[in-house]
Design a protein around this motif. Structure first.
Motif, mmCIF file in Angstrom:
data_model
loop_
_atom_site.group_PDB
_atom_site.id
_atom_site.type_symbol
_atom_site.label_atom_id
_atom_site.label_comp_id
_atom_site.label_asym_id
_atom_site.label_seq_id
_atom_site.Cartn_x
_atom_site.Cartn_y
_atom_site.Cartn_z
ATOM 1 N N GLY A 260 0.816 -1.252 -0.116
ATOM 2 C CA GLY A 260 -0.036 0.061 0.037
ATOM 3 C C GLY A 260 0.900 1.106 0.084
ATOM 4 O O GLY A 260 2.025 1.158 0.001
ATOM 5 N N SER A 261 0.090 2.256 -0.176
ATOM 6 C CA SER A 261 0.878 3.408 -0.213
ATOM 7 C C SER A 261 1.298 4.015 1.334
ATOM 8 O O SER A 261 2.137 4.634 1.505
ATOM 9 C CB SER A 261 -0.039 4.625 -0.847
ATOM 10 N N SER B 137 4.583 1.208 -0.970
ATOM 11 C CA SER B 137 4.934 1.586 -2.303
ATOM 12 C C SER B 137 5.205 2.970 -2.774
ATOM 13 O O SER B 137 4.993 3.897 -2.057
ATOM 14 C CB SER B 137 3.781 0.934 -3.134
ATOM 15 N N LYS C 30 1.884 9.136 -8.773
ATOM 16 C CA LYS C 30 1.092 9.570 -7.495
ATOM 17 C C LYS C 30 1.653 10.748 -6.716
ATOM 18 O O LYS C 30 3.057 10.742 -6.536
ATOM 19 C CB LYS C 30 0.947 8.431 -6.520
ATOM 20 N N MET D 32 8.729 -0.838 -1.250
ATOM 21 C CA MET D 32 8.462 -1.693 -2.176
ATOM 22 C C MET D 32 8.929 -1.884 -3.368
ATOM 23 O O MET D 32 8.893 -2.355 -4.405
ATOM 24 C CB MET D 32 6.807 -1.850 -2.373
ATOM 25 N N GLY E 284 8.212 -1.342 -8.766
ATOM 26 C CA GLY E 284 8.026 -2.412 -10.010
ATOM 27 C C GLY E 284 6.614 -3.197 -9.646
ATOM 28 O O GLY E 284 5.797 -2.798 -8.944
ATOM 29 N N LEU E 285 6.642 -4.114 -10.204
ATOM 30 C CA LEU E 285 5.281 -5.182 -10.107
ATOM 31 C C LEU E 285 5.035 -5.653 -8.723
ATOM 32 O O LEU E 285 6.268 -6.446 -8.102
ATOM 33 C CB LEU E 285 5.425 -6.235 -11.041
ATOM 34 N N LEU E 286 4.229 -5.808 -8.058
ATOM 35 C CA LEU E 286 3.849 -6.452 -7.008
ATOM 36 C C LEU E 286 4.008 -7.726 -6.994
ATOM 37 O O LEU E 286 4.643 -8.529 -6.181
ATOM 38 C CB LEU E 286 2.415 -6.088 -6.434
ATOM 39 N N MET F 23 -4.810 -11.032 -12.159
ATOM 40 C CA MET F 23 -3.542 -10.399 -12.634
ATOM 41 C C MET F 23 -2.353 -10.889 -11.935
ATOM 42 O O MET F 23 -1.501 -11.596 -12.445
ATOM 43 C CB MET F 23 -3.467 -9.061 -13.092
ATOM 44 N N ASN F 24 -2.324 -10.732 -10.646
ATOM 45 C CA ASN F 24 -1.109 -10.944 -9.944
ATOM 46 C C ASN F 24 -0.890 -12.573 -9.858
ATOM 47 O O ASN F 24 0.221 -12.999 -9.858
ATOM 48 C CB ASN F 24 -1.208 -10.400 -8.432
HETATM 49 O O1 PNS Z 1 -2.398 1.982 -1.049
HETATM 50 P P1 PNS Z 1 -2.603 1.999 -2.457
HETATM 51 O O2 PNS Z 1 -2.183 3.102 -3.150
HETATM 52 O O3 PNS Z 1 -4.144 1.609 -2.954
HETATM 53 O O4 PNS Z 1 -1.654 0.920 -3.030
HETATM 54 C C1 PNS Z 1 -1.698 0.613 -4.425
HETATM 55 C C2 PNS Z 1 -0.660 -0.975 -4.554
HETATM 56 C C3 PNS Z 1 0.637 -0.505 -4.067
HETATM 57 C C4 PNS Z 1 -1.370 -2.049 -3.936
HETATM 58 C C5 PNS Z 1 -0.821 -0.969 -6.137
HETATM 59 O O5 PNS Z 1 -0.511 0.201 -6.856
HETATM 60 C C6 PNS Z 1 0.151 -1.875 -6.624
HETATM 61 O O6 PNS Z 1 -0.125 -3.142 -6.735
HETATM 62 N N1 PNS Z 1 1.111 -1.425 -7.327
HETATM 63 C C7 PNS Z 1 2.382 -2.228 -7.829
HETATM 64 C C8 PNS Z 1 2.345 -1.995 -9.454
HETATM 65 C C9 PNS Z 1 1.689 -3.302 -10.049
HETATM 66 O O7 PNS Z 1 1.879 -4.353 -9.823
HETATM 67 N N2 PNS Z 1 0.605 -3.038 -10.770
HETATM 68 C C10 PNS Z 1 -0.060 -4.143 -11.302
HETATM 69 C C11 PNS Z 1 -1.224 -4.525 -10.591
HETATM 70 S S1 PNS Z 1 -2.108 -5.930 -11.345
#
Ligand code: PNS
Length: 166
Positions: free
Chosen positions: A8-9, A36, A41, A69, A72-74, A105-106
């Motif tokens: 999260g942010s 993140s 943002k 974090m 990059g990609l989560l 997606m993840n």
């Molecule tokens: O607190 P937030 O700002 O709602 O957190 C958002 C967060 C960090 C969970 C989201 O932006 C994220 O997953 N960012 C990583 C980039 C990513 O993996 N994007 C593809 C998601 S399917």
């Protein structure tokens, strides 16, 4: 060892986040709270401040680590850290609608599952955005954030008797 990531942010972290963290920490051996950075943002607090506020919210960090974090990609972040689950708190059905495609997606990207934890009712209305707005306009947010966050929010809020203040 079952490891999960709560991303999260956290701009700033609030009591709704803390409640989800406490419950998630009880479900996994290790929980990484991943703060993140998304360059599109605009954050109120710097990454260092967001990390520091999150760390200071815990008397003990047993089983919990708080890390940046990156941008990059989560899914990749979870894979690199050997995490099998992403934790997301759900306040409403619109949160679910927003989160569901990301969870799918993840999972497709790295096999990581998303575990949704419903927010406790007293925190269902909370968001960092709302807390920042209420605090900036002089409202009392002390029930919603840990002490270190309150201090930082008040440091940036107008005093009630200052010109333009309420
Ligand atoms: O607190 P937030 O700002 O709602 O957190 C958002 C967060 C960090 C969970 C989201 O932006 C994220 O997953 N960012 C990583 C980039 C990513 O993996 N994007 C593809 C998601 S399917």
């Amino acid at each position: 060892m079952r490891r999960a990531v709560y991303p999260g942010s956290f701009d700033p972290i609030h009591n709704g986040h803390l409640e989800v963290i406490a419950r998630a920490a009880g479900l996994f051996d290790e929980l990484i709270v991943a703060v993140s950075t998304n360059y599109s943002k605009k954050y109120r607090f710097s990454l260092d401040e967001r990390l520091e506020m999150a760390k200071s919210a815990f008397a003990s960090l047993r089983g919990i680590s708080i890390e940046p974090m990156g941008e990059g990609l989560l899914a990749e972040y979870c894979h690199d850290r050997g995490a099998s689950a992403i934790i997301k708190g759900l306040r409403s059905s619109s949160d679910f609608d927003y989160e569901l495609p990301m969870a799918t997606m993840n999972r497709q990207l790295s096999g990581v599952e998303t575990v949704f934890l419903p927010a406790e009712s007293r925190y269902q209305h909370l968001s960092s955005t709302m807390i920042k707005e209420v605090a900036t306009l002089g409202g009392d947010v002390s029930d919603f954030v840990p002490k270190a966050v309150l201090k930082r929010l008040l440091a940036g809020a107008p005093r009630p008797d200052s010109p333009g203040g309420h």
